[in-house]
Enzyme design. Structure first.
Site, PDB file in Angstrom:
ATOM      1  N   LYS A  66      37.671  48.292  36.504  1.00 26.57           N
ATOM      2  CA  LYS A  66      37.334  47.950  35.113  1.00 26.57           C
ATOM      3  C   LYS A  66      37.445  49.155  34.194  1.00 26.57           C
ATOM      4  CE  LYS A  66      34.682  43.729  35.533  1.00 26.57           C
ATOM      5  NZ  LYS A  66      33.360  43.099  35.467  1.00 26.57           N
ATOM      6  N   HIS A  91      41.732  44.078  36.690  1.00 30.57           N
ATOM      7  CA  HIS A  91      40.907  45.146  37.287  1.00 30.57           C
ATOM      8  C   HIS A  91      40.979  45.170  38.815  1.00 30.57           C
ATOM      9  CE1 HIS A  91      37.860  41.977  37.840  1.00 30.57           C
ATOM     10  NE2 HIS A  91      37.297  42.767  38.731  1.00 30.57           N
ATOM     11  N   HIS A 115      38.275  40.822  45.865  1.00 33.02           N
ATOM     12  CA  HIS A 115      36.956  40.209  45.644  1.00 33.02           C
ATOM     13  C   HIS A 115      36.986  39.035  44.664  1.00 33.02           C
ATOM     14  CE1 HIS A 115      36.942  43.204  42.322  1.00 33.02           C
ATOM     15  NE2 HIS A 115      36.095  42.382  41.718  1.00 33.02           N
TER      16      HIS A 115
HETATM   17 FE   LIG Z   1      35.396  42.036  39.671  1.00 32.64          FE
END
Ligand SMILES: [Fe+2]
Length: 289
Positions: A66, A91, A115
Site C-alpha cells: 500500500k 498493492h 492475500h
Molecule cells: Fe490487502
C-alpha cells in the site's frame, strides 16, 4: 528451505510495514488485530509453532504494497470509484515485487501476493481458487475481512461482531475457505474475538476523532493521563483509566508537529521478533507453498 531470520532485519521490515499502515488514518491498530485474529485461528487449526509465527509475521506485513497507493485514495472519506479501487488492488502484486530481493522475502512473498485471492477464483492478482490458495493466505483473507467489517470507516459505522460473522458465513466457499470459516465462527461463539475487536492493543479500545472522523489509536505503553492525537486534524485526547480499559476524552487542544508524526507501537513488533527468533532458527517450507 531454511529460514534464519536476522532479528534486526526482521524488526526493520515490521516497523516499515507499520508506518505504511499508519498512512491510512482509518485503520489504526489493524496490524495488531490481524496478528491476534490470525494467531487465534492458526492455533485453533493446530498449526505448529514455526508455521504460527510465520502466519503472524505475514499478517503484519501483508499490506506493505500500500506504500504504492496514493494517500488521496487511502484517506478518502467516501466510497472508492472503480479507478480508485483498481489502484488499491495493485498493492498485492506491487508489495510482492517490492520485497522480492529482500533477504527475508521467502517469509512474506506469498502472503503479500495472495492475500486477496478468493475460493471461487474471483480474487486478485492471480485468480487462484480453492486449495491452490496457500493456507496462510486463506486465513489472512478471513481475518482481514472480519477486521474491516468490525471497524468504523468514514462512510459507515462498524458492524457488530455477530453480524460480521454472519456475513463471513454467507461467503463460505465463495469468498472464503468454508472449513476455516467454521473454526473462526467457533472462536466468535467462545467470545475470543471481542477483546481484540476495535482495540489498538490489549485493553486499549479505539475512539473516533470527534473533529474529523478517523480512529485515534493508542499504543500498549500508555498510562492514565497520557495524551494521544488524531493524526489527521491534530485533535488532542486525554486517556483515562477506567475498569481495566482506557477512555479517550477530547480536550479541545491540538498537537504539535512532533506529536502528529507517524507512531509505531514497538511492543507487539518486539514480541513477534522474539517469537520468530525462537521458532524460526530452522524452519521447514510453509504448508501449501
Ligand atoms: Fe490487502
Amino acid at each position: 528451505m531454511i529460514i534464519v531470520p536476522d532479528p534486526k532485519l526482521l524488526k526493520s521490515l515490521l516497523m516499515l510495514a507499520a508506518v505504511v499502515e499508519a498512512r491510512d488514518p482509518f485503520t489504526g491498530g489493524h496490524l495488531w488485530r490481524m496478528s491476534c485474529f490470525a494467531g487465534l485461528l492458526g492455533e485453533k487449526i493446530g498449526l505448529a509453532e514455526d508455521e504460527l509465527i510465520q502466519l503472524k509475521l505475514g499478517s503484519f506485513v501483508h499490506d506493505i504494497g500500500k506504500i504504492g497507493v496514493p494517500e488521496s485514495i487511502l484517506g478518502k472519506t467516501d466510497h472508492l470509484n472503480e479507478a480508485e479501487y483498481a489502484a488499491v488492488k495493485t498493492h498485492a502484486l506491487f508489495g510482492s515485487q517490492l520485497i522480492n530481493d529482500h533477504p527475508l522475502a521467502d517469509l512474506f512473498r506469498t502472503i503479500i501476493r495472495h492475500h486477496h485471492e478468493r475460493q471461487d477464483g474471483q480474487g486478485y492478482p492471480d485468480g487462484l481458487a480453492d486449495d491452490a490458495i496457500p493456507l496462510h493466505c486463506r486465513i489472512i483473507a478471513i481475518v482481514d475481512a472480519f477486521d474491516a467489517m468490525t471497524s468504523t470507516r468514514p462512510y459507515r459505522r462498524n458492524m457488530p461482531v455477530g453480524q460480521a460473522l454472519y456475513r463471513l458465513k454467507q461467503q463460505r466457499d465463495r469468498q472464503f475457505d468454508g472449513a476455516l470459516i467454521e473454526h473462526f465462527l467457533e472462536l466468535g461463539e467462545a467470545g475470543e474475538l471481542e477483546p481484540i475487536v476495535r482495540h489498538s492493543s490489549a485493553g486499549i479500545p479505539m475512539v473516533n476523532c470527534d473533529h474529523c472522523g478517523p480512529v485515534v489509536a493508542a499504543s500498549g505503553a500508555v498510562k492514565d493521563g497520557d495524551f494521544i492525537y488524531c493524526k489527521v486534524c491534530g485533535g488532542e485526547f486525554r486517556l483515562h483509566h477506567n475498569s481495566g480499559s482506557f477512555v479517550a476524552e477530547p480536550t479541545g487542544g491540538h498537537g504539535a508537529a512532533r506529536q502528529l508524526q507517524p507512531e509505531v507501537d514497538e511492543a507487539p513488533i518486539d514480541e513477534l521478533v522474539k517469537q520468530a527468533s525462537r521458532a524460526l532458527v530452522i524452519a521447514p517450507p510453509l504448508t501449501g507453498y
